[in-house]
Design a protein around this motif. Structure first.
Motif, PDB file in Angstrom:
ATOM      1  N   HIS A  69     -37.542 -17.872  -0.131  1.00 16.10           N
ATOM      2  CA  HIS A  69     -38.273 -19.500  -0.886  1.00 16.10           C
ATOM      3  C   HIS A  69     -39.291 -20.208  -0.361  1.00 16.10           C
ATOM      4  CE1 HIS A  69     -35.528 -21.553   2.345  1.00 16.10           C
ATOM      5  NE2 HIS A  69     -36.042 -22.434   2.247  1.00 16.10           N
ATOM      6  N   HIS A  72     -41.990 -17.958  -2.437  1.00 17.41           N
ATOM      7  CA  HIS A  72     -42.075 -17.698  -2.942  1.00 17.41           C
ATOM      8  C   HIS A  72     -41.101 -19.034  -4.376  1.00 17.41           C
ATOM      9  CE1 HIS A  72     -44.315 -13.863  -2.665  1.00 17.41           C
ATOM     10  NE2 HIS A  72     -43.029 -13.727  -1.101  1.00 17.41           N
ATOM     11  N   ASN A  73     -41.715 -18.705  -5.627  1.00 14.24           N
ATOM     12  CA  ASN A  73     -40.925 -19.479  -5.977  1.00 14.24           C
ATOM     13  C   ASN A  73     -39.532 -18.306  -6.927  1.00 14.24           C
ATOM     14  OD1 ASN A  73     -42.102 -22.011  -5.862  1.00 14.24           O
ATOM     15  ND2 ASN A  73     -43.797 -21.286  -7.241  1.00 14.24           N
ATOM     16  N   TYR A  93     -34.174 -17.287  -9.299  1.00 11.43           N
ATOM     17  CA  TYR A  93     -35.081 -19.148  -9.873  1.00 11.43           C
ATOM     18  C   TYR A  93     -34.504 -20.408  -8.551  1.00 11.43           C
ATOM     19  CZ  TYR A  93     -38.021 -22.961 -10.545  1.00 11.43           C
ATOM     20  OH  TYR A  93     -39.396 -23.237 -10.182  1.00 11.43           O
ATOM     21  N   LYS A  96     -35.274 -26.320  -5.963  1.00 12.10           N
ATOM     22  CA  LYS A  96     -35.644 -26.909  -3.622  1.00 12.10           C
ATOM     23  C   LYS A  96     -35.751 -28.408  -4.308  1.00 12.10           C
ATOM     24  CE  LYS A  96     -39.361 -23.451  -3.267  1.00 12.10           C
ATOM     25  NZ  LYS A  96     -40.682 -22.831  -3.070  1.00 12.10           N
TER      26      LYS A  96
END
Length: 218
Positions: A69, A72-73, A93, A96
């Motif tokens: 994470h 990347h998303n 997905y 955060k």
């Protein structure tokens, strides 16, 4: 807890995604802080047999360990499989907080058969155009996630997956091979699970103290 409030805001999105794609799509919201009771929202759970309070998956633990994470998303279109052997195409997905810390995941699992949506979308169609900075899995990859309903199964599936690379029984594995297996399991985050050391020791036909010794190696 503040992170809980943030996660709860994603619950309506679980229904939204499931309603769009249909009954052949399982959608889950994971709390990665409480890994033993990770699933806090789910639609179409009959696909994998999972339900509220189920644990994080083997891939989930691996993603926590490698901190994907941070770079990347999302992780898009990888292979997964249910306990009953049903094959799916999955995407995750990362959710955060305001500091960029991972607090949850939304996972979408679509049945992988000619009758369902995932195989009717042309590869050139930009279905993931809105998910910038996402990792796309290779179509040739083997199953990368086991959708289990218990932590015992998560550990068991992870160990079997690593051992299968050697094409021999646990009894015939050398000490060096067992050490390599333990290191890979560590990299996959499996030892974050309570009781994993006992389970791994039993499967590898060795002692818990030996597993601790392997883990002490760099």
């Amino acid at each position: 807890m503040e992170y809980k409030k943030l996660l709860n805001r994603y619950i309506p999105l679980v229904d939204f995604i499931a309603d769009i794609i249909g009954p052949h799509c399982e959608v889950l919201l994971h709390d990665i802080v409480d890994v033993e009771n990770s699933v806090i929202a789910i639609r179409n759970g009959y696909i994998s047999g999972r339900y509220l309070g189920c644990p994080l998956t083997d891939l989930g633990f691996k993603l926590l360990e490698n901190k994907s994470h941070l770079h990347h998303n999302a992780l898009i279109n990888y292979r997964s499989r249910t306990d009953s052997g049903e094959k799916l195409i999955s995407s995750t997905y990362y959710i955060k907080d305001e500091k960029g810390e991972l607090i949850g995941m939304i996972c979408v699992n679509i049945l992988n058969s000619p009758d369902h949506l995932i195989n009717k979308i042309p590869r050139e169609f930009p279905v993931n155009a809105l998910l910038s900075n996402a990792v796309h899995a290779d179509d040739t990859e083997e199953v990368t996630e086991s959708l289990s309903t218990s932590l015992v199964n998560v550990v068991d599936d992870a160990v079997k997956k690593v051992i299968s690379k050697y094409n021999i029984s646990a009894e015939r594995l050398s000490g060096e091979e067992k050490s390599a297996i333990v290191q890979e399991l560590r990299e996959n985050g499996i030892f974050k699970i309570k009781g994993a050391i006992t389970k791994v020791a039993t499967t590898l036909k060795t002692s818990e103290s030996t597993i601790y010794r392997y883990l002490a190696m760099k």
